[in-house]
Design a protein around this motif. Structure first.
Motif, PDB file in Angstrom:
ATOM      1  N   ALA A   4       7.378   8.465  -7.008  1.00 45.34           N
ATOM      2  CA  ALA A   4       5.977   8.430  -6.600  1.00 45.34           C
ATOM      3  C   ALA A   4       5.428   7.004  -6.670  1.00 45.34           C
ATOM      4  O   ALA A   4       4.600   6.601  -5.838  1.00 45.34           O
ATOM      5  CB  ALA A   4       5.144   9.355  -7.479  1.00 45.34           C
ATOM      6  N   LYS A   5       5.885   6.227  -7.640  1.00 44.16           N
ATOM      7  CA  LYS A   5       5.465   4.821  -7.738  1.00 44.16           C
ATOM      8  C   LYS A   5       6.013   4.019  -6.559  1.00 44.16           C
ATOM      9  O   LYS A   5       5.326   3.131  -6.031  1.00 44.16           O
ATOM     10  CB  LYS A   5       5.931   4.225  -9.059  1.00 44.16           C
ATOM     11  N   LEU A   6       7.248   4.326  -6.154  1.00 38.45           N
ATOM     12  CA  LEU A   6       7.816   3.653  -4.980  1.00 38.45           C
ATOM     13  C   LEU A   6       7.033   4.022  -3.723  1.00 38.45           C
ATOM     14  O   LEU A   6       6.812   3.174  -2.847  1.00 38.45           O
ATOM     15  CB  LEU A   6       9.283   4.029  -4.814  1.00 38.45           C
ATOM     16  N   ASP A   7       6.614   5.278  -3.646  1.00 39.68           N
ATOM     17  CA  ASP A   7       5.823   5.726  -2.510  1.00 39.68           C
ATOM     18  C   ASP A   7       4.505   4.951  -2.440  1.00 39.68           C
ATOM     19  O   ASP A   7       4.089   4.490  -1.363  1.00 39.68           O
ATOM     20  CB  ASP A   7       5.555   7.229  -2.625  1.00 39.68           C
ATOM     21  N   ALA A   8       3.859   4.776  -3.581  1.00 41.36           N
ATOM     22  CA  ALA A   8       2.601   4.022  -3.630  1.00 41.36           C
ATOM     23  C   ALA A   8       2.834   2.555  -3.283  1.00 41.36           C
ATOM     24  O   ALA A   8       2.021   1.925  -2.586  1.00 41.36           O
ATOM     25  CB  ALA A   8       1.976   4.153  -5.020  1.00 41.36           C
ATOM     26  N   LEU A   9       3.941   2.009  -3.766  1.00 41.77           N
ATOM     27  CA  LEU A   9       4.289   0.631  -3.421  1.00 41.77           C
ATOM     28  C   LEU A   9       4.457   0.490  -1.913  1.00 41.77           C
ATOM     29  O   LEU A   9       4.026  -0.513  -1.313  1.00 41.77           O
ATOM     30  CB  LEU A   9       5.586   0.230  -4.130  1.00 41.77           C
ATOM     31  N   GLY A  10       5.080   1.487  -1.294  1.00 44.79           N
ATOM     32  CA  GLY A  10       5.273   1.453   0.150  1.00 44.79           C
ATOM     33  C   GLY A  10       3.963   1.317   0.898  1.00 44.79           C
ATOM     34  O   GLY A  10       3.898   0.627   1.934  1.00 44.79           O
ATOM     35  N   ARG A  11       2.912   1.941   0.405  1.00 42.12           N
ATOM     36  CA  ARG A  11       1.611   1.858   1.072  1.00 42.12           C
ATOM     37  C   ARG A  11       1.014   0.452   0.945  1.00 42.12           C
ATOM     38  O   ARG A  11       0.372  -0.046   1.871  1.00 42.12           O
ATOM     39  CB  ARG A  11       0.659   2.917   0.511  1.00 42.12           C
ATOM     40  N   LYS A  12       1.231  -0.201  -0.185  1.00 36.81           N
ATOM     41  CA  LYS A  12       0.768  -1.594  -0.339  1.00 36.81           C
ATOM     42  C   LYS A  12       1.513  -2.510   0.626  1.00 36.81           C
ATOM     43  O   LYS A  12       0.922  -3.363   1.292  1.00 36.81           O
ATOM     44  CB  LYS A  12       0.990  -2.062  -1.772  1.00 36.81           C
TER      45      LYS A  12
END
Length: 497
Positions: A4-12
């Motif tokens: 989920a943290k990687l997913d959020a990073l992807g949005r940045k």
């Protein structure tokens, strides 16, 4: 959860990528000349921020932790692509990325000014710096990926493709084309004795050509709520999937070169717009690579738009936008003879599909030698001239703007890209062979100007896969076999002989 943290990073990262893409598209279309230096600094700074964000120590920890999580198959494929892209990013220091980005952008800006002046001596020092940095990049990537330097550069454009696999295919294709092009020229001469070539020379206002291009784009399925068409020095398709920036260039004495350019770039745009939107913020949701990308653009330009069925539909559309007297007295066969003219020329982007691969193979051989340190920048003109003479019968001695200065790729630091064009042409022919079996009346669809079925097949078999698999894997899943140049050769024989 770490995934989920990687997913959020992807949005940045997606937000930064969006800004870089639009700034870069604007730089090539609307930016005043005086804005170049600060624009290069801005894009370089954003690239550095992106690199630092993606390569922060926490990201590696999240990746390792995510590997132990209970993920769906899609998330596993997404994580695998995240690992691949992260490995490629972490092998380059942030200060190197900034330095290289600024150097490449300044080199490209200098190229635009000096190419028209045929000033190789003035440009060569900038290119030497670009090549030196590209060699540094290749060495760092090769060490991190366990690949040969040129393979490590190709991996950035076509994951899974290797020079050892491509080189023999290119050698076979080169041997075929060196004999085939003269045969095609001879067949063309015989056809023109029976049916003399007509002339398209005239006056075609740019705005009327633009409206024609927009009409064709719409018919092919381009979504204008998520893209636009502009003008640039070198046609391209950029931007992001939700805001695709397509460009062309116009001549007022003929309309085909611009139109075919629009159709080519529309193929790229359809791929971008057809990617799974819900995955757009993750590496797995991006276009797979440039060979697949080029296969989509060349599918539209070569397989569709140079066919007689396409022109059965297109001739009335051309007359509607350019005037009722345009193509007056022309038959479909006349137009096909024009759009499929075989000619040995200097310029890659103007080449027909029989000679185009020879332009690409020449560049592949030179850039591979450059990256591997077997060739220096100062020797490029001599080697280019020798290969052009051998492959296409043209000398480029002292003609740099039509020789090694004609393309934007090397000035912009894009080494490993050129093979994608001819790989794309072969993949496009292979796709068409499968589609004709899957949609037996597909030629009737094209003749009626109906492209939905073609787009649906590509959406299901190519676009929706995004980057879930490597380039060779996607090709085999879509067509049932690995890259097979026999399809491309058969296509050329059927069309030109």
């Amino acid at each position: 959860m770490s995934y989920a943290k990687l997913d959020a990073l992807g949005r940045k990262l997606e937000a930064i990528d969006h800004a870089i893409a639009i700034l870069s598209a604007d730089e090539a279309t609307n930016m005043p000349v005086g804005g170049g230096e600060k624009r290069a600094e801005a894009v370089a700074h954003l690239s550095g921020i992106r690199h630092e964000t993606f390569t922060a120590p926490d990201v590696a920890d999240w990746i390792e932790a995510a590997k132990a999580e209970d993920l769906s198959l899609d998330d596993q494929l997404s994580l695998r692509e995240f690992v691949r892209v992260h490995t490629n990013a972490t092998c380059l220091p942030s200060d190197f990325v900034r330095r290289q980005t600024e150097s490449n952008m300044r080199s490209e800006q200098l190229w635009r000014d000096l190419r028209i002046k045929n000033d190789w001596a003035g440009f060569a020092p900038a290119l030497e710096n670009v090549v030196a940095l590209a060699r540094e990049e290749a060495a760092m990537r090769a060490d991190a990926l366990g690949l040969a330097p040129y393979d490590a550069m190709m991996e950035q454009y076509d994951p899974g493709n290797r020079a050892a696999d491509i080189a023999p295919i290119f050698e076979d294709l080169k041997a075929f084309l060196v004999d085939f092009v003269p045969a095609a020229l001879e067949a063309q001469d015989k056809q023109r004795v029976a049916r003399p070539q007509k002339s398209l020379k005239g006056t075609y206002p740019i705005e009327m050509q633009r409206e024609l291009g927009l009409s064709m784009m719409a018919a092919l399925g381009f979504d204008f709520t998520h893209g636009r068409l502009d003008v640039s020095h070198h046609p391209f398709c950029g931007g992001v999937p939700t805001d695709v920036r397509m460009t062309t260039r116009y001549r007022t004495d003929e309309f085909l070169s611009s139109l075919m350019g629009v159709l080519h770039e529309t193929g790229h745009a359809l791929y971008e717009q057809g990617l799974p939107r819900e995955l757009g913020h993750l590496p797995v949701g991006h276009a797979r690579g440039m060979a697949i990308h080029e296969s989509q653009s060349l599918f539209v330009e070569q397989q569709i738009a140079r066919s007689p069925e396409f022109w059965q539909w297109a001739m009335p559309v051309v007359r509607e936008h350019l005037g009722a007297d345009v193509l007056e007295g022309w038959t479909v066969e006349d137009v096909i003879g024009e759009v499929n003219t075989v000619e040995r020329g200097f310029i890659r982007v103007d080449a027909d599909e029989t000679t185009y691969p020879l332009h690409v193979i020449l560049r592949f051989e030179i850039e591979k030698a450059l990256i591997e340190g077997e060739l220096s920048v100062r020797d490029i003109p001599e080697v280019w001239d020798a290969k052009m003479t051998a492959y296409l019968g043209h000398s480029t001695k002292d003609n740099y703007r039509d020789g090694p200065m004609q393309d934007v790729h090397w000035p912009a630091g894009a080494f490993g890209y050129f093979p994608s064009y001819t790989l794309g042409a072969m993949i496009a022919a292979q796709q068409w062979a499968v589609i004709e079996k899957a949609i037996p009346d597909v030629r009737n669809h094209v003749a009626a100007g109906h492209f939905d079925a073609l787009n649906a097949w590509r959406r299901e078999n190519i676009w929706s896969l995004a980057s879930r698999h490597s380039t060779p894997e996607i090709l085999e899943k879509a067509t049932g076999e690995p890259l097979n140049p026999a399809h491309f050769m058969a296509h050329l024989k059927a069309r030109y002989l």
